[in-house]
Write a protein that holds these residues in place. Sequence first.
Motif, PDB file in Angstrom:
ATOM      1  N   ARG A 243      -9.189  22.326   1.293  1.00 60.36           N
ATOM      2  CA  ARG A 243      -8.365  21.182   0.879  1.00 60.36           C
ATOM      3  C   ARG A 243      -8.308  20.129   1.978  1.00 60.36           C
ATOM      4  N   ALA A 244      -8.162  20.577   3.221  1.00 60.22           N
ATOM      5  CA  ALA A 244      -8.108  19.636   4.344  1.00 60.22           C
ATOM      6  C   ALA A 244      -9.415  18.885   4.477  1.00 60.22           C
ATOM      7  N   LYS A 249     -12.329  13.678   3.542  1.00 61.55           N
ATOM      8  CA  LYS A 249     -13.461  12.910   2.985  1.00 61.55           C
ATOM      9  C   LYS A 249     -12.964  11.820   2.050  1.00 61.55           C
ATOM     10  N   GLU A 250     -11.858  12.094   1.351  1.00 60.78           N
ATOM     11  CA  GLU A 250     -11.335  11.125   0.386  1.00 60.78           C
ATOM     12  C   GLU A 250     -10.431  10.082   1.040  1.00 60.78           C
ATOM     13  N   ASP A 255     -10.617   0.398   8.058  1.00 59.73           N
ATOM     14  CA  ASP A 255     -10.929  -0.939   7.529  1.00 59.73           C
ATOM     15  C   ASP A 255     -10.760  -1.017   6.010  1.00 59.73           C
ATOM     16  N   GLY A 256     -10.198   0.073   5.445  1.00 55.10           N
ATOM     17  CA  GLY A 256      -9.922   0.055   4.012  1.00 55.10           C
ATOM     18  C   GLY A 256     -11.068   0.536   3.161  1.00 55.10           C
ATOM     19  N   LYS A 257     -12.191   0.934   3.814  1.00 55.50           N
ATOM     20  CA  LYS A 257     -13.327   1.437   3.055  1.00 55.50           C
ATOM     21  C   LYS A 257     -13.355   2.960   3.131  1.00 55.50           C
ATOM     22  N   ASN A 258     -13.866   3.582   2.091  1.00 60.86           N
ATOM     23  CA  ASN A 258     -13.962   5.045   2.088  1.00 60.86           C
ATOM     24  C   ASN A 258     -15.125   5.494   2.954  1.00 60.86           C
TER      25      ASN A 258
END
Length: 258
Positions: A243-244, A249-250, A255-258
Amino acid sequence: MRIDVLTLFPAMFDGVFSSSILGKARDKGIVSLNTVNFRDYANNKHNTVDDYPYGGGGGMVLKPEPIFSAVEGITEGLTSDRKPRVILMCPQGQNFNQKLAESFAEEEHLIFICGHYEGYDERIREHLVTDELSIGDYVLTGGELPAMVVIDSVVRLLPGVLGNEMSAVTDSFSTGLLEYPHYTRPAKFRDWEVPDVLISGHHKNVDEWRRRQSLMRTWAKRPDLLENVELTPKERKWFDEWRASLESKEAPSADGKN
């Protein structure tokens, strides 16, 4: 075990009952597989097995007399104290699963009723059958294909049917989980290599890897199955780690990007 199938289309079972695992089980004498055309038990000169429903409506309904007579003909003279389970294949039935397969595999005699047309006379359901089964929430032309699925699932659990008795024990759903990944030779194929642990010869590590993979695969594909699985503290720790890792990853970057 003895299995009898009441059907209007016995020829549909010829190939299934004579091939693969079912054919070998029958050849070994582990199971007796029989089909009965219940049209032969019709009590009229036209051998009619269906009629219009009382109260009106579309479709035809299977009459009770031929099916009752067929089951009584099968069971007449049986000496076993254990009565056969009479299984009605229908969309209204209980969803079939591995636990039910294991339960049926403990029986001496199973009788399957395969219907067609609009449905069955309700007296068949109320006074003859012991189980109603469905293999999914969809409608098929008749009960033959579902019966084949259930019979295959049950017979493979009988002692002596499979070459390796552990195969049925470790199958998906037998343990309550999906099965772990399998690999075979060659150890390297198109730059894809077998996990080192599987060729290490360390059986304890292999068992742990398989358990971990089984849990991970179940969590990813069928998390609902985990509700009935008792986890060890170590396995709970694995889930916390997964889960961690997934959350990291999510999580969005600075900078607001994944």
